[in-house]
Scaffold this motif. Structure first.
Motif, PDB file in Angstrom:
ATOM      1  N   GLN A 292       2.304 -16.785 -22.329  1.00 47.54           N
ATOM      2  CA  GLN A 292       2.098 -18.049 -21.621  1.00 47.54           C
ATOM      3  C   GLN A 292       2.672 -18.024 -20.210  1.00 47.54           C
ATOM      4  N   TRP A 293       3.506 -17.039 -19.923  1.00 44.65           N
ATOM      5  CA  TRP A 293       4.099 -16.940 -18.595  1.00 44.65           C
ATOM      6  C   TRP A 293       3.080 -16.364 -17.609  1.00 44.65           C
ATOM      7  N   ASN A 294       3.304 -16.630 -16.330  1.00 46.17           N
ATOM      8  CA  ASN A 294       2.469 -16.028 -15.297  1.00 46.17           C
ATOM      9  C   ASN A 294       2.392 -14.526 -15.519  1.00 46.17           C
ATOM     10  N   GLN A 295       1.221 -13.953 -15.265  1.00 43.60           N
ATOM     11  CA  GLN A 295       1.010 -12.542 -15.575  1.00 43.60           C
ATOM     12  C   GLN A 295       1.954 -11.603 -14.813  1.00 43.60           C
ATOM     13  N   ASN A 296       2.538 -12.085 -13.732  1.00 39.10           N
ATOM     14  CA  ASN A 296       3.471 -11.260 -12.958  1.00 39.10           C
ATOM     15  C   ASN A 296       4.925 -11.452 -13.388  1.00 39.10           C
ATOM     16  N   LEU A 297       5.123 -12.273 -14.403  1.00 39.22           N
ATOM     17  CA  LEU A 297       6.484 -12.581 -14.833  1.00 39.22           C
ATOM     18  C   LEU A 297       6.757 -12.082 -16.241  1.00 39.22           C
ATOM     19  N   SER A 298       8.012 -11.738 -16.484  1.00 39.71           N
ATOM     20  CA  SER A 298       8.510 -11.447 -17.828  1.00 39.71           C
ATOM     21  C   SER A 298       9.775 -12.284 -18.004  1.00 39.71           C
ATOM     22  N   PRO A 299       9.920 -13.010 -19.124  1.00 40.87           N
ATOM     23  CA  PRO A 299      11.006 -14.003 -19.244  1.00 40.87           C
ATOM     24  C   PRO A 299      12.402 -13.487 -18.953  1.00 40.87           C
ATOM     25  N   PHE A 300      12.681 -12.213 -19.271  1.00 36.61           N
ATOM     26  CA  PHE A 300      14.044 -11.706 -19.097  1.00 36.61           C
ATOM     27  C   PHE A 300      14.127 -10.599 -18.038  1.00 36.61           C
ATOM     28  N   ILE A 301      13.175 -10.628 -17.107  1.00 35.01           N
ATOM     29  CA  ILE A 301      13.259  -9.780 -15.914  1.00 35.01           C
ATOM     30  C   ILE A 301      13.211 -10.718 -14.715  1.00 35.01           C
TER      31      ILE A 301
ATOM     32  N   LYS B 215      12.804 -12.515 -11.327  1.00 40.38           N
ATOM     33  CA  LYS B 215      12.034 -12.186 -10.122  1.00 40.38           C
ATOM     34  C   LYS B 215      12.221 -13.283  -9.082  1.00 40.38           C
ATOM     35  N   LEU B 216      12.209 -12.866  -7.833  1.00 39.27           N
ATOM     36  CA  LEU B 216      12.428 -13.770  -6.710  1.00 39.27           C
ATOM     37  C   LEU B 216      11.091 -14.120  -6.061  1.00 39.27           C
ATOM     38  N   TYR B 217      10.880 -15.425  -5.830  1.00 41.79           N
ATOM     39  CA  TYR B 217       9.643 -15.904  -5.199  1.00 41.79           C
ATOM     40  C   TYR B 217       9.984 -16.747  -3.983  1.00 41.79           C
ATOM     41  N   THR B 218       9.066 -16.739  -3.011  1.00 39.60           N
ATOM     42  CA  THR B 218       9.294 -17.465  -1.755  1.00 39.60           C
ATOM     43  C   THR B 218       9.193 -18.974  -1.926  1.00 39.60           C
ATOM     44  N   ALA B 219       8.575 -19.427  -3.010  1.00 42.15           N
ATOM     45  CA  ALA B 219       8.415 -20.850  -3.315  1.00 42.15           C
ATOM     46  C   ALA B 219       7.963 -20.939  -4.765  1.00 42.15           C
ATOM     47  N   ALA B 220       7.704 -22.154  -5.232  1.00 44.15           N
ATOM     48  CA  ALA B 220       7.174 -22.313  -6.587  1.00 44.15           C
ATOM     49  C   ALA B 220       5.831 -21.592  -6.692  1.00 44.15           C
ATOM     50  N   ILE B 221       5.599 -20.955  -7.825  1.00 43.56           N
ATOM     51  CA  ILE B 221       4.359 -20.196  -8.005  1.00 43.56           C
ATOM     52  C   ILE B 221       3.141 -21.090  -7.848  1.00 43.56           C
ATOM     53  N   ASP B 222       3.219 -22.322  -8.374  1.00 46.17           N
ATOM     54  CA  ASP B 222       2.067 -23.222  -8.263  1.00 46.17           C
ATOM     55  C   ASP B 222       1.924 -23.822  -6.867  1.00 46.17           C
ATOM     56  N   LYS B 223       2.852 -23.465  -5.963  1.00 44.59           N
ATOM     57  CA  LYS B 223       2.757 -23.875  -4.554  1.00 44.59           C
ATOM     58  C   LYS B 223       2.548 -22.643  -3.675  1.00 44.59           C
ATOM     59  N   ASN B 224       1.892 -21.623  -4.268  1.00 45.55           N
ATOM     60  CA  ASN B 224       1.530 -20.388  -3.559  1.00 45.55           C
ATOM     61  C   ASN B 224       2.731 -19.529  -3.178  1.00 45.55           C
ATOM     62  N   GLY B 225       3.816 -19.641  -3.928  1.00 43.40           N
ATOM     63  CA  GLY B 225       4.938 -18.747  -3.701  1.00 43.40           C
ATOM     64  C   GLY B 225       4.559 -17.317  -4.050  1.00 43.40           C
ATOM     65  N   SER B 226       5.130 -16.350  -3.347  1.00 42.57           N
ATOM     66  CA  SER B 226       4.817 -14.945  -3.595  1.00 42.57           C
ATOM     67  C   SER B 226       6.081 -14.178  -3.968  1.00 42.57           C
ATOM     68  N   ASN B 227       5.906 -13.151  -4.787  1.00 35.76           N
ATOM     69  CA  ASN B 227       7.018 -12.337  -5.258  1.00 35.76           C
ATOM     70  C   ASN B 227       7.533 -11.444  -4.133  1.00 35.76           C
ATOM     71  N   ILE B 228       8.861 -11.429  -3.968  1.00 37.30           N
ATOM     72  CA  ILE B 228       9.492 -10.567  -2.977  1.00 37.30           C
ATOM     73  C   ILE B 228      10.685  -9.881  -3.620  1.00 37.30           C
TER      74      ILE B 228
ATOM     75  N   GLU C  64       7.091 -22.126 -20.057  1.00 40.15           N
ATOM     76  CA  GLU C  64       6.840 -20.895 -19.327  1.00 40.15           C
ATOM     77  C   GLU C  64       7.174 -21.075 -17.839  1.00 40.15           C
ATOM     78  N   ASN C  65       7.461 -19.953 -17.181  1.00 43.06           N
ATOM     79  CA  ASN C  65       7.732 -19.930 -15.734  1.00 43.06           C
ATOM     80  C   ASN C  65       8.949 -20.774 -15.346  1.00 43.06           C
ATOM     81  N   GLU C  66       9.975 -20.733 -16.171  1.00 46.45           N
ATOM     82  CA  GLU C  66      11.212 -21.447 -15.834  1.00 46.45           C
ATOM     83  C   GLU C  66      11.815 -20.844 -14.569  1.00 46.45           C
ATOM     84  N   ASN C  67      12.406 -21.700 -13.730  1.00 42.24           N
ATOM     85  CA  ASN C  67      12.923 -21.214 -12.456  1.00 42.24           C
ATOM     86  C   ASN C  67      14.077 -22.074 -11.959  1.00 42.24           C
ATOM     87  N   ILE C  68      14.799 -21.543 -10.988  1.00 42.70           N
ATOM     88  CA  ILE C  68      15.837 -22.300 -10.283  1.00 42.70           C
ATOM     89  C   ILE C  68      15.633 -22.101  -8.778  1.00 42.70           C
TER      90      ILE C  68
END
Length: 511
Positions: A120-129, A131-144, A488-492
């Motif tokens: 259920q998580w975004n295909q680029n995410l794994s719950p216990f790995i 990852k840093l994003y420039t913004a919320a994924i649903d606001k077009n944030g990108s992985n860096i 899914e896609n929990e974040n801080i």
């Protein structure tokens, strides 16, 4: 006297009147900014340890990691606290005792997390790995990548299970003391730290841990770091929490699935029966129709009602954000709604849908509901009100699979399983002297209004602290409101984590 001569004394007086904690908060903020890379690196390592509440081995690994953090950062008497039941996730305890201090604060957060479904998580995410994003994924944030130079943008987000709920709370509390200690600041109160490992399972053994360690856990106030800040982005303080309990339903019909053409209109359909039963529990304005559902609610006090009137309205903001046109309770604001008991359908199942759909009448239909409680409700009594309502709808209620004899006797059969670990609501008076100091400490960290909420919408077992330790609790959350906790896609959001360290530090320095 010139205007300038008048202005300068006023400026000096203004500076003198500024709460000293605001100066201390700036020191904590400066320390956090300087050590951001170390803080984020350690936090990411913490997030990498699985912490699903049903997996005790990984929970113990989390507890060991927390103990190591506390020892490194100068917290004393670090140990694991247990109840009478063996092999349960321990609480992690530590303390900083101040000579001559007569007041004690205990800071609480929990290190266990909700189950995960990686699909259920975004295909680029794994719950216990993490990852840093420039913004919320649903606001077009990108992985860096995590920056090697330690320079972080406060709008960036870390995605991982428990990034917000509630490892951020654990991390903010421990790092707040580290910042205080290394900035040369001195607490006036004794500080104690308590990190629970079973909150997401309903704190099943928390009562045992509190009773077994009653003397060690004596305090004047528990400060709970869990949950999100206000939807407006403003910091907020909760003076209470709702209680919670669940009921599990199974409605029975035919003993085998039937062809919907051959038996439609004749054989009872359990999915329809369950839908009609659940619909009978609420009216079109979202008010629960079950007899006595609201009867034992203790009304808000004058102070609490006044606070509620000052809460910024975010109803239109949240409707737009969530893509909904109206609220369920059309005559209540969001803040008013969470101060009432609720009945929610967590999920329903019957037959198949999508590619697996077939023209059949299913044999059973199941649902789970959760009942949120406010002060005055008792979780077992609230469960019974629902069951009494089901009986009035003509159902035979059982806690087992129905026998053939029961099937022949009763036209409507439902199995109801009661949650055995419900929790009651709790609320602390806004008028206590120490509570007013807490409010001032949080206000010292921000130029914005601090939102004061009588009750949090979510649930924590805070009534247990009142029951077994005879103490008060207050909740100061730090996570961003759109953190996807429990899902899914929990974040801080990094600003929330850094602000949380500053807030917890200010609270540790109240006088």
């Amino acid at each position: 006297m010139t205007k300038l001569n008048l202005i300068i004394p006023l400026l000096i007086l203004t500076i003198q009147l500024v709460n000293a904690q605001s100066v201390e908060s700036l020191k904590i903020k400066k320390y956090t900014q300087k050590n951001a890379n170390e803080i984020i690196t350690e936090f990411s390592e913490f997030l990498s340890i699985p912490n699903v509440a049903s997996e005790p081995l990984s929970l113990r690994e989390n507890a060991d990691f927390i103990m190591s953090m506390m020892n490194r950062k100068g917290i004393k008497n670090v140990q694991l606290l247990h109840g009478k039941t063996k092999n349960i996730p321990p609480a992690v305890y530590g303390e900083v005792l101040i000579p001559g201090a007569k007041t004690t604060l205990i800071f609480y957060a929990h290190y266990d997390g909700q189950p995960v479904n990686p699909e259920q998580w975004n295909q680029n995410l794994s719950p216990f790995i993490p990852k840093l994003y420039t913004a919320a994924i649903d606001k077009n944030g990108s992985n860096i990548p995590f920056p090697l130079d330690g320079k972080y943008n406060n709008e960036w987000r870390i995605y991982a299970r428990s990034a917000s709920d509630d490892k951020a709370g654990v991390d903010a509390i421990i790092n707040a003391y580290d910042a205080i200690n290394k900035s040369g600041l001195k607490p006036s109160y004794n500080l104690k730290f308590f990190f629970e490992g079973e909150e997401e399972k309903g704190s099943t053994h928390l009562d045992e841990i509190l009773q077994e360690n009653e003397a060690l856990l004596q305090s004047d106030l528990w400060i709970i770091c869990d949950g999100p800040v206000h939807q407006s982005g403003k910091k907020q303080i909760y003076f209470g929490v709702r209680g919670d309990t669940n009921l599990y339903f199974t409605v029975y019909a035919s003993k085998r699935p039937l062809h919907s053409g051959h038996y439609g209109n004749w054989a009872p359909n359990p999915a329809m029966m369950l839908a009609q039963l659940l619909a009978s529990m609420k009216d079109n304005n979202g008010r629960v129709t079950i007899k006595g559902f609201y009867d034992d609610v203790i009304p808000l006090t004058l102070s609490e009602n006044k606070a509620l009137l000052t809460v910024p309205s975010v109803d239109e903001q949240m409707k737009t954000e969530l893509g909904i046109n109206s609220a369920e309770m059309r005559d209540k604001t969001l803040s008013e709604s969470i101060n009432l008991p609720s009945l929610n359908i967590n999920g329903m199942q019957s037959g198949n849908v999508g590619k697996m759909a077939s023209n059949q009448i299913p044999t059973t239909a199941t649902a789970v509901i959760d009942l949120r409680l406010v002060l005055g409700n008792d979780w077992e009594r609230q469960q019974q009100k629902v069951i009494d309502h089901i009986i009035k709808q003509g159902y035979f209620v059982t806690s087992n699979e129905p026998t053939d004899e029961e099937r022949n006797l009763y036209p409507k059969i439902i199995k109801v399983i009661r949650d055995k670990n419900g929790i009651n609501a709790q609320r602390t008076s806004m008028d206590l002297a120490i509570v007013k100091k807490v409010i001032s400490a949080v206000e010292a960290t921000t130029k914005d209004q601090v939102v004061l909420q009588p009750t949090m919408g979510g649930s924590l077992p805070l009534y247990l602290f009142e029951k077994y330790l005879k103490t008060n609790t207050i909740s100061v959350p730090i996570a961003n409101h759109d953190n996807n906790q429990h899902a899914e896609n929990e974040n801080i959001r990094l600003q929330n984590l850094f602000d949380g360290i500053e807030t917890m530090g200010s609270l540790m320095l109240i006088k």
